[in-house]
Write an enzyme that holds these catalytic residues in place. Structure first.
Site, PDB file in Angstrom:
ATOM      1  N   SER A  25      49.046  27.760  41.017  1.00 29.07           N
ATOM      2  CA  SER A  25      48.709  27.781  42.473  1.00 29.07           C
ATOM      3  C   SER A  25      49.436  26.931  43.464  1.00 29.07           C
ATOM      4  O   SER A  25      49.940  25.736  43.072  1.00 29.07           O
ATOM      5  CB  SER A  25      47.324  27.167  42.527  1.00 29.07           C
ATOM      6  OG  SER A  25      46.644  27.159  43.841  1.00 29.07           O
ATOM      7  N   LYS A  76      35.940  34.035  41.237  1.00 25.19           N
ATOM      8  CA  LYS A  76      35.416  34.528  42.673  1.00 25.19           C
ATOM      9  C   LYS A  76      34.285  35.240  42.530  1.00 25.19           C
ATOM     10  O   LYS A  76      33.298  34.977  43.284  1.00 25.19           O
ATOM     11  CB  LYS A  76      36.249  35.181  43.378  1.00 25.19           C
ATOM     12  CG  LYS A  76      37.683  34.494  43.598  1.00 25.19           C
ATOM     13  CD  LYS A  76      38.715  35.265  44.497  1.00 25.19           C
ATOM     14  CE  LYS A  76      40.018  34.486  44.665  1.00 25.19           C
ATOM     15  NZ  LYS A  76      41.060  35.244  45.495  1.00 25.19           N
ATOM     16  N   ASP A 131      39.246  35.437  51.985  1.00 24.57           N
ATOM     17  CA  ASP A 131      40.271  36.366  51.598  1.00 24.57           C
ATOM     18  C   ASP A 131      40.272  37.657  52.569  1.00 24.57           C
ATOM     19  O   ASP A 131      41.295  38.067  52.607  1.00 24.57           O
ATOM     20  CB  ASP A 131      39.976  36.699  50.178  1.00 24.57           C
ATOM     21  CG  ASP A 131      40.546  35.663  49.137  1.00 24.57           C
ATOM     22  OD1 ASP A 131      41.359  34.618  49.378  1.00 24.57           O
ATOM     23  OD2 ASP A 131      40.010  35.758  47.841  1.00 24.57           O
ATOM     24  N   ALA A 157      41.361  47.914  41.668  1.00 25.13           N
ATOM     25  CA  ALA A 157      39.964  47.779  42.143  1.00 25.13           C
ATOM     26  C   ALA A 157      39.366  46.813  41.215  1.00 25.13           C
ATOM     27  O   ALA A 157      38.068  46.943  40.934  1.00 25.13           O
ATOM     28  CB  ALA A 157      39.378  49.237  41.702  1.00 25.13           C
ATOM     29  N   GLY A 159      38.553  42.382  41.378  1.00 27.56           N
ATOM     30  CA  GLY A 159      38.010  41.309  42.271  1.00 27.56           C
ATOM     31  C   GLY A 159      38.972  41.370  43.615  1.00 27.56           C
ATOM     32  O   GLY A 159      38.235  41.796  44.702  1.00 27.56           O
TER      33      GLY A 159
HETATM   34  P1  ATR Z   1      41.739  39.892  40.268  1.00 27.71           P
HETATM   35  O1  ATR Z   1      40.632  39.135  40.906  1.00 27.71           O
HETATM   36  O2  ATR Z   1      42.888  39.574  40.565  1.00 27.71           O
HETATM   37  O3  ATR Z   1      41.640  41.284  41.186  1.00 27.71           O
HETATM   38  P2  ATR Z   1      40.690  41.457  37.905  1.00 27.71           P
HETATM   39  O4  ATR Z   1      39.281  41.529  38.866  1.00 27.71           O
HETATM   40  O5  ATR Z   1      40.829  41.105  36.869  1.00 27.71           O
HETATM   41  O6  ATR Z   1      41.340  40.425  39.047  1.00 27.71           O
HETATM   42  O7  ATR Z   1      41.411  42.622  38.277  1.00 27.71           O
HETATM   43  C1  ATR Z   1      42.785  42.994  37.963  1.00 27.71           C
HETATM   44  C2  ATR Z   1      43.012  44.337  38.221  1.00 27.71           C
HETATM   45  O8  ATR Z   1      44.781  44.654  38.061  1.00 27.71           O
HETATM   46  C3  ATR Z   1      42.383  45.297  37.873  1.00 27.71           C
HETATM   47  O9  ATR Z   1      42.232  46.492  39.008  1.00 27.71           O
HETATM   48  C4  ATR Z   1      43.014  45.945  36.802  1.00 27.71           C
HETATM   49  O10 ATR Z   1      42.884  47.180  36.258  1.00 27.71           O
HETATM   50  P3  ATR Z   1      41.638  47.658  35.280  1.00 27.71           P
HETATM   51  O11 ATR Z   1      40.536  47.638  36.061  1.00 27.71           O
HETATM   52  O12 ATR Z   1      42.019  48.933  34.734  1.00 27.71           O
HETATM   53  O13 ATR Z   1      41.645  46.201  34.352  1.00 27.71           O
HETATM   54  C5  ATR Z   1      44.537  45.778  37.274  1.00 27.71           C
HETATM   55  N1  ATR Z   1      45.669  45.695  36.215  1.00 27.71           N
HETATM   56  C6  ATR Z   1      45.745  44.614  35.449  1.00 27.71           C
HETATM   57  N2  ATR Z   1      46.930  44.958  34.779  1.00 27.71           N
HETATM   58  C7  ATR Z   1      47.445  46.191  35.192  1.00 27.71           C
HETATM   59  C8  ATR Z   1      48.435  47.129  34.637  1.00 27.71           C
HETATM   60  N3  ATR Z   1      49.362  46.716  33.778  1.00 27.71           N
HETATM   61  N4  ATR Z   1      48.713  48.000  35.351  1.00 27.71           N
HETATM   62  C9  ATR Z   1      47.945  48.661  36.276  1.00 27.71           C
HETATM   63  N5  ATR Z   1      46.821  47.798  36.772  1.00 27.71           N
HETATM   64  C10 ATR Z   1      46.561  46.780  36.182  1.00 27.71           C
END
Ligand code: ATR
Length: 304
Positions: A25, A76, A131, A157, A159
């Site tokens: 961070s 969050k 945010d 899609a 958080g």
């Molecule tokens: P954040 O709060 O940072 O959004 P999160 O809620 O865990 O974290 O969401 C991560 C996002 O990145 C999701 O949209 C995830 O897709 P899935 O819903 O299919 O899990 C996406 N994501 C993570 N790794 C990915 C990858 N290698 N390629 C495409 N999308 C990815």
């Protein structure tokens, strides 16, 4: 340049970011520069908090008269049911990234950072979301495009993606295209947008025509081994004018490197981090945040 902080002493008050992991961070660097500039005897720290301990960690900060908290991945959404009061907009986006501790003075709740310490008898935690507006401000000020005239592809899609999609819809983007690795999440998100912003044209999938902006709101790009956050055969970055990545560390993800190679103008998540932090600090202090001081501190932290 300001003279350095007075040394920590028994009157020093605290703010912090909770995450898991938190060590990436840049918020402590940004906020401590601002606190120093404002000549507040406050410090901002970072704590690794596992999700199972988030409730206890928020309660502990309240018990120790902390000023406020920021929450990052994965806290969050979880925080929605762990704070005493949820601000209306945080409720709408379903996510809290800022907590303000408030104290009851003569029947009225006041930000603890704007009262004197001996008034802090009853304390409550109040959750906000800074945010959502930060992404819009960053797109407007750092990229300079006018969203109501823009076609936008949003990748992710989770958080972060959910908050961005709802806020972009509120802003009245001309067309919003949504893609997520797990299709069910994006279908739910489209339904939600259709119910709260029925006038916005939302589509699932990749646009075939030219668009103004593609945003990466996935976590793909955080780790060195990560690839691109979209299916290469289905979308070309050549079709977008701008590419925006919410990730700020690394400063150039594979997505931004590829976007630059494809002729897009690019921006990383520094602006979004800056504006959400500035708004959080204003909720705590009640005075305008020193944006340029915070921006310079972030640049030093992120670019070295
Ligand atoms: P954040 O709060 O940072 O959004 P999160 O809620 O865990 O974290 O969401 C991560 C996002 O990145 C999701 O949209 C995830 O897709 P899935 O819903 O299919 O899990 C996406 N994501 C993570 N790794 C990915 C990858 N290698 N390629 C495409 N999308 C990815």
């Amino acid at each position: 340049m300001n003279s350095p902080f007075e040394p920590l002493n028994a009157s020093t008050r605290f703010c912090a970011v909770y995450g898991y992991p938190v060590k990436h961070s840049a918020s402590p660097a940004m906020h401590n520069a601002a606190l120093n500039h404002l000549r507040l005897n406050w410090r901002y720290a970072g704590f690794d908090v596992v999700p199972e301990h988030l409730g206890a960690a928020i309660a502990g900060a309240a018990a120790m008269n902390f000023i406020g908290l920021n929450l990052t991945v994965p806290h969050k959404m979880l925080a929605m049911k762990l704070v005493d009061v949820v601000d209306e907009r945080a409720r709408k986006y379903g996510a809290i990234n800022t907590v303000r501790f408030e104290t009851n003075v003569n029947g009225e709740w006041k930000p603890i950072g704007q009262t004197s310490a001996n008034e802090t008898q009853k304390i409550r935690s109040h959750g906000f979301n800074t945010d959502a507006d930060a992404i819009i401000r960053s797109i407007r000020e750092d990229i300079g495009i006018h969203l109501p005239e823009s076609r936008v592809l949003l990748l992710g899609a989770g958080g972060a993606g959910r908050v961005a999609a709802l806020r972009l819809a509120e802003e009245g983007v001309r067309e919003l295209w949504l893609v997520n690795r797990t299709a069910s999440k994006v279908q739910e998100l489209m339904k939600e947008i259709n119910s709260v912003c029925p006038g916005v044209l939302v589509q699932i999938g990749y646009p075939e025509k030219k668009i103004e902006l593609v945003i990466n709101a996935t976590s793909a790009g955080l780790r060195p081994e990560d690839g691109l956050p979209f299916e290469v055969g289905k979308f070309s970055l050549r079709n977008s004018g701008y590419a925006y990545d919410m990730i700020y560390r690394p400063a150039e993800t594979p997505f931004l490197i590829e976007a630059k190679r494809s002729g897009c103008k690019i921006s990383n998540g520094l602006g979004m981090l800056l504006y959400q932090g500035a708004a959080a600090l204003e909720l705590w202090t009640g005075v305008p945040s020193p944006i340029e001081v915070m921006r310079e501190a972030l640049k030093r932290n992120i670019y070295g």
